[in-house]
Design a protein around this motif. Sequence first.
Motif, PDB file in Angstrom:
ATOM      1  N   MET A  56      32.318  43.237  37.125  1.00 19.89           N
ATOM      2  CA  MET A  56      31.239  42.907  37.742  1.00 19.89           C
ATOM      3  C   MET A  56      29.921  43.018  36.787  1.00 19.89           C
ATOM      4  SD  MET A  56      29.691  44.074  41.394  1.00 19.89           S
ATOM      5  CE  MET A  56      28.668  45.299  40.630  1.00 19.89           C
ATOM      6  N   LEU A  57      29.432  42.031  36.418  1.00 17.95           N
ATOM      7  CA  LEU A  57      28.242  42.025  35.588  1.00 17.95           C
ATOM      8  C   LEU A  57      27.031  42.174  36.417  1.00 17.95           C
ATOM      9  CD1 LEU A  57      29.173  39.255  33.040  1.00 17.95           C
ATOM     10  CD2 LEU A  57      29.482  41.929  32.699  1.00 17.95           C
ATOM     11  N   GLU A  58      26.924  41.153  37.419  1.00 19.39           N
ATOM     12  CA  GLU A  58      26.139  41.507  38.557  1.00 19.39           C
ATOM     13  C   GLU A  58      26.503  41.361  39.924  1.00 19.39           C
ATOM     14  OE1 GLU A  58      22.686  41.932  38.030  1.00 19.39           O
ATOM     15  OE2 GLU A  58      22.585  41.947  35.728  1.00 19.39           O
ATOM     16  N   GLY A  59      25.723  41.783  40.901  1.00 19.13           N
ATOM     17  CA  GLY A  59      26.488  41.642  42.520  1.00 19.13           C
ATOM     18  C   GLY A  59      25.749  42.477  43.363  1.00 19.13           C
ATOM     19  N   LYS A  60      25.684  41.889  44.540  1.00 13.94           N
ATOM     20  CA  LYS A  60      24.852  42.764  45.727  1.00 13.94           C
ATOM     21  C   LYS A  60      25.580  42.505  47.081  1.00 13.94           C
ATOM     22  CE  LYS A  60      20.145  42.892  43.866  1.00 13.94           C
ATOM     23  NZ  LYS A  60      18.807  42.130  44.018  1.00 13.94           N
ATOM     24  N   ASN A  61      26.226  41.302  46.859  1.00 17.20           N
ATOM     25  CA  ASN A  61      26.855  41.080  48.422  1.00 17.20           C
ATOM     26  C   ASN A  61      28.357  41.088  48.205  1.00 17.20           C
ATOM     27  OD1 ASN A  61      28.534  38.773  50.067  1.00 17.20           O
ATOM     28  ND2 ASN A  61      26.595  38.938  50.867  1.00 17.20           N
ATOM     29  N   SER A  62      29.035  41.813  49.045  1.00 11.31           N
ATOM     30  CA  SER A  62      30.669  42.083  48.900  1.00 11.31           C
ATOM     31  C   SER A  62      31.522  40.867  48.945  1.00 11.31           C
ATOM     32  CB  SER A  62      31.089  43.083  50.028  1.00 11.31           C
ATOM     33  OG  SER A  62      30.593  44.430  49.861  1.00 11.31           O
ATOM     34  N   HIS A  63      31.161  40.115  49.836  1.00 12.81           N
ATOM     35  CA  HIS A  63      31.807  38.763  50.024  1.00 12.81           C
ATOM     36  C   HIS A  63      31.687  38.007  48.481  1.00 12.81           C
ATOM     37  CE1 HIS A  63      33.126  35.384  52.606  1.00 12.81           C
ATOM     38  NE2 HIS A  63      33.265  34.882  51.192  1.00 12.81           N
ATOM     39  N   HIS A  64      30.462  37.908  48.034  1.00 11.82           N
ATOM     40  CA  HIS A  64      30.364  37.098  46.560  1.00 11.82           C
ATOM     41  C   HIS A  64      31.054  37.680  45.647  1.00 11.82           C
ATOM     42  CE1 HIS A  64      26.303  35.427  48.670  1.00 11.82           C
ATOM     43  NE2 HIS A  64      27.514  34.925  49.279  1.00 11.82           N
ATOM     44  N   ILE A  65      30.911  39.052  45.589  1.00 16.76           N
ATOM     45  CA  ILE A  65      31.778  39.714  44.688  1.00 16.76           C
ATOM     46  C   ILE A  65      32.960  39.703  44.500  1.00 16.76           C
ATOM     47  CG2 ILE A  65      32.229  42.068  43.383  1.00 16.76           C
ATOM     48  CD1 ILE A  65      29.372  42.800  44.792  1.00 16.76           C
ATOM     49  N   ALA A  66      33.784  39.803  45.691  1.00 19.55           N
ATOM     50  CA  ALA A  66      35.217  39.726  45.970  1.00 19.55           C
ATOM     51  C   ALA A  66      35.590  38.300  45.536  1.00 19.55           C
ATOM     52  CB  ALA A  66      35.712  39.909  47.128  1.00 19.55           C
ATOM     53  N   GLU A  67      34.801  37.275  46.157  1.00 18.84           N
ATOM     54  CA  GLU A  67      35.131  35.831  45.943  1.00 18.84           C
ATOM     55  C   GLU A  67      35.134  35.492  44.481  1.00 18.84           C
ATOM     56  OE1 GLU A  67      33.618  31.569  47.428  1.00 18.84           O
ATOM     57  OE2 GLU A  67      33.616  33.129  48.790  1.00 18.84           O
ATOM     58  N   GLY A  68      34.082  35.885  43.798  1.00 17.74           N
ATOM     59  CA  GLY A  68      33.927  35.750  42.353  1.00 17.74           C
ATOM     60  C   GLY A  68      35.074  36.246  41.546  1.00 17.74           C
ATOM     61  N   ILE A  69      35.568  37.601  41.915  1.00 17.78           N
ATOM     62  CA  ILE A  69      36.835  38.134  41.125  1.00 17.78           C
ATOM     63  C   ILE A  69      37.887  37.072  41.228  1.00 17.78           C
ATOM     64  CG2 ILE A  69      38.167  40.015  41.213  1.00 17.78           C
ATOM     65  CD1 ILE A  69      35.702  41.754  41.971  1.00 17.78           C
ATOM     66  N   PHE A  70      38.432  36.814  42.481  1.00 22.82           N
ATOM     67  CA  PHE A  70      39.378  35.918  42.551  1.00 22.82           C
ATOM     68  C   PHE A  70      39.318  34.527  41.944  1.00 22.82           C
ATOM     69  CE2 PHE A  70      40.450  39.552  45.642  1.00 22.82           C
ATOM     70  CZ  PHE A  70      41.817  39.297  45.884  1.00 22.82           C
ATOM     71  N   LYS A  71      38.242  34.049  41.939  1.00 22.58           N
ATOM     72  CA  LYS A  71      38.048  32.678  41.369  1.00 22.58           C
ATOM     73  C   LYS A  71      37.853  32.962  40.007  1.00 22.58           C
ATOM     74  CE  LYS A  71      35.097  30.336  44.985  1.00 22.58           C
ATOM     75  NZ  LYS A  71      33.892  29.681  45.140  1.00 22.58           N
ATOM     76  N   CYS A  72      37.274  33.962  39.194  1.00 22.32           N
ATOM     77  CA  CYS A  72      37.384  34.323  37.922  1.00 22.32           C
ATOM     78  C   CYS A  72      38.829  34.483  37.384  1.00 22.32           C
ATOM     79  CB  CYS A  72      36.488  35.477  37.543  1.00 22.32           C
ATOM     80  SG  CYS A  72      35.958  35.599  36.164  1.00 22.32           S
ATOM     81  N   PHE A  73      39.752  35.102  38.198  1.00 24.69           N
ATOM     82  CA  PHE A  73      40.889  35.373  37.785  1.00 24.69           C
ATOM     83  C   PHE A  73      41.715  34.175  37.853  1.00 24.69           C
ATOM     84  CE2 PHE A  73      45.253  35.998  39.517  1.00 24.69           C
ATOM     85  CZ  PHE A  73      45.763  36.671  38.463  1.00 24.69           C
ATOM     86  N   ALA A  74      41.640  33.154  38.643  1.00 24.83           N
ATOM     87  CA  ALA A  74      42.269  31.882  38.588  1.00 24.83           C
ATOM     88  C   ALA A  74      42.048  31.157  37.511  1.00 24.83           C
ATOM     89  CB  ALA A  74      41.804  31.468  39.911  1.00 24.83           C
ATOM     90  N   LYS A  75      40.802  31.285  37.093  1.00 23.03           N
ATOM     91  CA  LYS A  75      40.345  30.123  35.906  1.00 23.03           C
ATOM     92  C   LYS A  75      40.584  30.973  34.684  1.00 23.03           C
ATOM     93  CE  LYS A  75      38.106  27.344  36.370  1.00 23.03           C
ATOM     94  NZ  LYS A  75      38.385  25.920  36.962  1.00 23.03           N
ATOM     95  N   ALA A  76      41.000  32.205  34.520  1.00 17.18           N
ATOM     96  CA  ALA A  76      41.290  33.015  33.269  1.00 17.18           C
ATOM     97  C   ALA A  76      42.864  32.823  33.119  1.00 17.18           C
ATOM     98  CB  ALA A  76      40.896  34.439  33.345  1.00 17.18           C
ATOM     99  N   LEU A  77      43.597  32.981  34.392  1.00 16.19           N
ATOM    100  CA  LEU A  77      44.792  32.811  34.369  1.00 16.19           C
ATOM    101  C   LEU A  77      45.320  31.476  34.186  1.00 16.19           C
ATOM    102  CD1 LEU A  77      47.833  34.104  34.927  1.00 16.19           C
ATOM    103  CD2 LEU A  77      47.345  33.444  37.293  1.00 16.19           C
ATOM    104  N   ASP A  78      44.646  30.355  34.641  1.00 19.13           N
ATOM    105  CA  ASP A  78      45.002  28.953  34.256  1.00 19.13           C
ATOM    106  C   ASP A  78      44.780  28.807  32.746  1.00 19.13           C
ATOM    107  OD1 ASP A  78      45.517  26.089  34.894  1.00 19.13           O
ATOM    108  OD2 ASP A  78      43.200  26.094  34.566  1.00 19.13           O
TER     109      ASP A  78
END
Length: 196
Positions: A153-175
């Motif tokens: 996590m480079l930046e983040g204040k909202n748990s929902h946004h942080i979690a969603e960002g992690i799962f989306k980012c993983f998806a893009k990297a895995l693709d």
Amino acid sequence: MRTAEIRRDTFETKINMSIDLDGTGINNISTGIGFFDHMLTHISKHGFFDIDVEAKGDIEVDCHHTIEDVGIVFGKCLSQALGDRKGIKRYGFFILPMDEALILCSLDISGRPYLNFDAVFPTEKCGDMDMEMVEEFFKAVCLNSGIDMHIKMLEGKNSHHIAEGIFKCFAKALDMAVSYDERIEGVLSTKGMLEV
């Protein structure tokens, strides 16, 4: 066809999962944990993986067993679907913004499992999911697929946004990592193999 289907039954969970790495993002996901379903849907949609998951676990205890076991099965499905790993790019990386959150994910389908997870959630839960289970899910994925992965996590204040960002980012990297490159003969390794 880079597909896999796995069933796992224990005294704590019963899981059926299938994955198609060359899909379009079609999914049917039901784990009994609403927020977790939402996160898994992001993996499917943003990675262009077709994923079906039906999980029944002891969520009357808490969400731990269900989320960890889904991670185990996801990792095993991923490994099985990748087969001999010939022709894949192997490495994937992405930096993804999600409102105020900014997430980095870098991974190597090396056969040597490792997870470096560096993210802090301001709240203990999002909906019905304990935020500490985000790390546990990805730990199970890495151990059962042979992926070396760094999530930061480079930046983040909202748990929902942080979690969603992690799962989306993983998806893009895995693709990126599972995609083919016609220049690769065999596997992308000087050893001639990607250990599993």
